[in-house]
Write an enzyme that holds these catalytic residues in place. Structure first.
Site, PDB file in Angstrom:
ATOM      1  N   ARG A   1     -16.280   0.161  -1.311  1.00 48.76           N
ATOM      2  CA  ARG A   1     -15.321   1.212  -1.720  1.00 48.76           C
ATOM      3  C   ARG A   1     -15.939   2.610  -1.694  1.00 48.76           C
ATOM      4  O   ARG A   1     -15.559   3.483  -2.463  1.00 48.76           O
ATOM      5  CB  ARG A   1     -14.787   0.930  -3.132  1.00 48.76           C
ATOM      6  CG  ARG A   1     -14.496  -0.534  -3.441  1.00 48.76           C
ATOM      7  CD  ARG A   1     -13.205  -0.926  -2.893  1.00 48.76           C
ATOM      8  NE  ARG A   1     -12.813  -2.284  -3.294  1.00 48.76           N
ATOM      9  CZ  ARG A   1     -11.571  -2.711  -3.255  1.00 48.76           C
ATOM     10  NH1 ARG A   1     -10.614  -1.923  -2.852  1.00 48.76           N
ATOM     11  NH2 ARG A   1     -11.277  -3.945  -3.598  1.00 48.76           N
ATOM     12  N   GLY A   2     -16.930   2.793  -0.871  1.00 47.64           N
ATOM     13  CA  GLY A   2     -17.559   4.110  -0.736  1.00 47.64           C
ATOM     14  C   GLY A   2     -18.928   4.181  -1.398  1.00 47.64           C
ATOM     15  O   GLY A   2     -19.738   5.047  -1.080  1.00 47.64           O
TER      16      GLY A   2
ATOM     17  N   SER B   1     -21.858   4.011   0.985  1.00 49.78           N
ATOM     18  CA  SER B   1     -21.700   4.880   2.159  1.00 49.78           C
ATOM     19  C   SER B   1     -22.833   5.879   2.344  1.00 49.78           C
ATOM     20  O   SER B   1     -23.006   6.436   3.413  1.00 49.78           O
ATOM     21  CB  SER B   1     -20.384   5.646   2.045  1.00 49.78           C
ATOM     22  OG  SER B   1     -20.454   6.557   0.961  1.00 49.78           O
TER      23      SER B   1
ATOM     24  N   TYR C   1       0.864  -1.193   0.000  1.00 47.52           N
ATOM     25  CA  TYR C   1       0.000   0.000   0.000  1.00 47.52           C
ATOM     26  C   TYR C   1       0.897   1.238   0.000  1.00 47.52           C
ATOM     27  O   TYR C   1       1.579   1.517   0.994  1.00 47.52           O
ATOM     28  CB  TYR C   1      -0.916   0.039   1.225  1.00 47.52           C
ATOM     29  CG  TYR C   1      -2.024  -1.001   1.259  1.00 47.52           C
ATOM     30  CD1 TYR C   1      -2.447  -1.660   0.108  1.00 47.52           C
ATOM     31  CD2 TYR C   1      -2.670  -1.313   2.447  1.00 47.52           C
ATOM     32  CE1 TYR C   1      -3.467  -2.604   0.155  1.00 47.52           C
ATOM     33  CE2 TYR C   1      -3.700  -2.250   2.493  1.00 47.52           C
ATOM     34  CZ  TYR C   1      -4.084  -2.894   1.339  1.00 47.52           C
ATOM     35  OH  TYR C   1      -5.100  -3.821   1.390  1.00 47.52           O
TER      36      TYR C   1
ATOM     37  N   LEU D   1     -18.206  -1.069   2.634  1.00 49.66           N
ATOM     38  CA  LEU D   1     -18.972   0.019   2.008  1.00 49.66           C
ATOM     39  C   LEU D   1     -18.825  -0.024   0.491  1.00 49.66           C
ATOM     40  O   LEU D   1     -19.096   0.968  -0.196  1.00 49.66           O
ATOM     41  CB  LEU D   1     -18.511   1.380   2.551  1.00 49.66           C
ATOM     42  CG  LEU D   1     -18.694   1.588   4.050  1.00 49.66           C
ATOM     43  CD1 LEU D   1     -18.222   2.974   4.467  1.00 49.66           C
ATOM     44  CD2 LEU D   1     -20.162   1.397   4.455  1.00 49.66           C
TER      45      LEU D   1
HETATM   46  N1  LIG Z   1      -7.430  -8.292   1.237  1.00 51.55           N
HETATM   47  C1  LIG Z   1      -7.707  -7.521   0.220  1.00 51.55           C
HETATM   48  O1  LIG Z   1      -7.626  -7.947  -0.937  1.00 51.55           O
HETATM   49  C2  LIG Z   1      -8.133  -6.099   0.463  1.00 51.55           C
HETATM   50  C3  LIG Z   1      -8.583  -5.332  -0.631  1.00 51.55           C
HETATM   51  C4  LIG Z   1      -9.003  -4.031  -0.385  1.00 51.55           C
HETATM   52  C5  LIG Z   1      -8.960  -3.516   0.903  1.00 51.55           C
HETATM   53  N2  LIG Z   1      -8.497  -4.271   1.935  1.00 51.55           N
HETATM   54  C6  LIG Z   1      -8.408  -3.713   3.305  1.00 51.55           C
HETATM   55  O2  LIG Z   1      -9.686  -3.380   3.772  1.00 51.55           O
HETATM   56  C7  LIG Z   1      -9.738  -2.023   4.184  1.00 51.55           C
HETATM   57  C8  LIG Z   1     -11.109  -1.451   3.925  1.00 51.55           C
HETATM   58  O3  LIG Z   1     -11.422  -1.577   2.541  1.00 51.55           O
HETATM   59  P1  LIG Z   1     -12.001  -0.413   1.688  1.00 51.55           P
HETATM   60  O4  LIG Z   1     -11.187   0.806   1.977  1.00 51.55           O
HETATM   61  O5  LIG Z   1     -12.190  -0.841   0.306  1.00 51.55           O
HETATM   62  O6  LIG Z   1     -13.405  -0.268   2.390  1.00 51.55           O
HETATM   63  P2  LIG Z   1     -14.685   0.551   2.279  1.00 51.55           P
HETATM   64  O7  LIG Z   1     -14.972   0.942   3.689  1.00 51.55           O
HETATM   65  O8  LIG Z   1     -15.671  -0.234   1.522  1.00 51.55           O
HETATM   66  O9  LIG Z   1     -14.413   1.851   1.417  1.00 51.55           O
HETATM   67  C9  LIG Z   1     -13.660   2.941   1.883  1.00 51.55           C
HETATM   68  C10 LIG Z   1     -14.141   4.157   1.111  1.00 51.55           C
HETATM   69  O10 LIG Z   1     -15.435   4.497   1.607  1.00 51.55           O
HETATM   70  C11 LIG Z   1     -15.538   5.906   1.757  1.00 51.55           C
HETATM   71  N3  LIG Z   1     -16.414   6.251   2.891  1.00 51.55           N
HETATM   72  C12 LIG Z   1     -17.519   7.010   2.812  1.00 51.55           C
HETATM   73  N4  LIG Z   1     -18.112   7.096   3.996  1.00 51.55           N
HETATM   74  C13 LIG Z   1     -17.372   6.423   4.858  1.00 51.55           C
HETATM   75  C14 LIG Z   1     -17.469   6.171   6.244  1.00 51.55           C
HETATM   76  N5  LIG Z   1     -18.439   6.634   6.995  1.00 51.55           N
HETATM   77  N6  LIG Z   1     -16.524   5.409   6.818  1.00 51.55           N
HETATM   78  C15 LIG Z   1     -15.524   4.897   6.072  1.00 51.55           C
HETATM   79  N7  LIG Z   1     -15.373   5.112   4.745  1.00 51.55           N
HETATM   80  C16 LIG Z   1     -16.296   5.872   4.149  1.00 51.55           C
HETATM   81  C17 LIG Z   1     -14.137   6.390   1.991  1.00 51.55           C
HETATM   82  O11 LIG Z   1     -14.269   7.641   1.471  1.00 51.55           O
HETATM   83  P3  LIG Z   1     -13.387   8.926   1.440  1.00 51.55           P
HETATM   84  O12 LIG Z   1     -13.075   9.080  -0.015  1.00 51.55           O
HETATM   85  O13 LIG Z   1     -14.287   9.947   2.017  1.00 51.55           O
HETATM   86  O14 LIG Z   1     -12.177   8.692   2.278  1.00 51.55           O
HETATM   87  C18 LIG Z   1     -13.274   5.367   1.232  1.00 51.55           C
HETATM   88  O15 LIG Z   1     -13.085   5.851  -0.082  1.00 51.55           O
HETATM   89  C19 LIG Z   1      -8.616  -1.348   3.404  1.00 51.55           C
HETATM   90  O16 LIG Z   1      -8.169  -0.182   4.022  1.00 51.55           O
HETATM   91  C20 LIG Z   1      -7.574  -2.433   3.399  1.00 51.55           C
HETATM   92  O17 LIG Z   1      -6.855  -2.415   4.624  1.00 51.55           O
HETATM   93  C21 LIG Z   1      -8.100  -5.559   1.719  1.00 51.55           C
END
Ligand SMILES: NC(=O)c1ccc[n+]([C@@H]2O[C@H](COP(=O)([O-])OP(=O)(O)OC[C@H]3O[C@@H](n4cnc5c(N)ncnc54)[C@H](OP(=O)(O)O)[C@@H]3O)[C@@H](O)[C@H]2O)c1
Length: 336
Positions: A213-214, A217, A59, A211
């Site tokens: 990826r947002g 949300s 990352y 979420l």
């Molecule tokens: N194992 C794997 O293959 C894999 C793949 C992807 C991710 N991951 C892990 O999982 C974690 C979470 O995944 P993700 O980031 O895709 O998850 P997510 O929570 O589905 O999406 C995060 C996105 O949601 C937006 N968002 C809007 N409202 C929100 C709120 N109230 N709280 C949090 N986010 C909000 C954020 O927006 P903003 O633009 O406002 O910041 C950000 O862009 C990653 O950080 C990573 O550590 C693992």
């Protein structure tokens, strides 16, 4: 901020907060992030009782680990369960190599050495290969991790995006704490064969993309301009046509959220947390306001009537578009 409870991550994993924080977006994949705000968000999460922090050595090509290392300087190391993925290969221009993941026994030791240094710690709580490499038997990867566990450099062995066969083979080599996999109202694939296998083997689940990826949300602006490096610029679910269809599902979810006095994000997070004791949603917040919103999901108890309304608003398999582009999806052991 609410008080966050804890739950066990499977039979072999650590106890962790009921919601974990994923730090990926603080360094990569979702457009620019503010470094000071990222550190403040990590501190706010730890202070609120979030113990699980997820990262990957790739990352931001090491940036995310260095960021967490900096944040940890002002907090107690033992208060945080650090989960690190390794294996995905990058390019100097910030791209991703299509080559299969670097998860050989030699890579396990080499990449671990760098992660420990960047994080400023002498152990990692959960270490996991990001993807399966079909040329490298999972037994070799897990065998090398077991050696590192016995040497005290890692506490637990996790996996990411693998299917039932690989789970069984890995669990025959060493105790596995959890599988990290995309699981949300819009991505319910794990329910078919993976979650039953996890339950049978006593393996926990850390859910990402809760979420979507947002998208789920309630904050997604369909006019948002996405940079080329933003994952969502290429994600099928955000493409014209699919995006509108998906936002209609989100609209229906928002109406359920309004009825119970919650936000859309909170309902989406609470729904994942309600799917079982060993399931821990990771939230991708990179700002304190988003974090506060997400963590308030712990105060939501979804009764049977609300769960049924949520199912009706976003039925299983209703998402328009796959969760990854076709070439990436084809590489996922979890989709075989
Ligand atoms: N194992 C794997 O293959 C894999 C793949 C992807 C991710 N991951 C892990 O999982 C974690 C979470 O995944 P993700 O980031 O895709 O998850 P997510 O929570 O589905 O999406 C995060 C996105 O949601 C937006 N968002 C809007 N409202 C929100 C709120 N109230 N709280 C949090 N986010 C909000 C954020 O927006 P903003 O633009 O406002 O910041 C950000 O862009 C990653 O950080 C990573 O550590 C693992």
């Amino acid at each position: 901020m609410p008080t966050i409870g804890t739950r066990p991550l499977g039979a072999h994993g650590p106890r962790v907060s009921v919601i974990g924080l994923g730090a990926m977006g603080m360094s990569d994949l979702y457009g620019p992030a503010d470094e000071q705000e990222s550190i403040a968000t990590l501190h706010a999460a730890i202070d609120a009782g979030v113990t699980l922090v997820d990262t990957g050595d790739f990352y931001g090509s090491g940036h995310n680990e260095m960021l967490i290392g900096r944040a940890l300087k002002d907090r107690r190391r033992e208060d945080v369960v650090i989960s690190v993925k390794f294996g995905t290969r990058r390019t100097p221009d910030g791209g991703f190599q299509p080559a299969a993941a670097d998860v050989s026994a030699a890579a396990v030791k080499d990449r671990l050495a760098y992660s420990l240094r960047r994080l400023g710690t002498d152990y990692i709580d959960i270490y996991r290969p990001s993807r399966l490499n079909p040329q490298i038997p999972i037994e070799d990867t897990v065998g090398a991790m077991l050696e590192m566990q016995q040497a005290g450099y890692i506490r637990h062995i996790g996996l990411s995006e693998v299917g039932p066969d690989t789970l069984r083979r890995a669990a025959a080599v060493a105790p596995i704490s959890d599988l990290q996999i995309e699981y949300s109202l819009l991505s319910r694939g794990p329910e078919r064969a993976i979650i039953p296998t996890l339950r049978e083997l006593g393996i926990g689940l850390t859910a990402y993309g809760v979420l979507s990826r947002g998208l789920l949300s309630g904050h997604w602006d369909p006019d948002r301009k996405l940079s080329g490096g933003d994952f969502r610029a290429h994600s099928p679910r955000f493409q014209d046509g699919n995006l509108e269809a998906n936002l209609r599902l989100v609209g229906a979810l928002t109406r359920v959220a309004e009825r119970i006095g919650a936000t859309t994000s909170q309902v989406a997070i609470a729904w994942v947390a309600a799917q079982g004791e060993g399931i821990v949603p990771l939230v991708g917040a990179r700002r304190r306001d988003r974090l506060a919103e997400s963590l308030a999901a712990v105060d939501l108890t979804l009764d049977q009537e609300t769960l049924a309304e949520i199912e009706a608003a976003v039925p299983a398999d209703a998402a328009a578009g796959e969760r990854y582009a076709a070439q990436h999806l084809a590489m996922l052991d979890s989709e075989k």
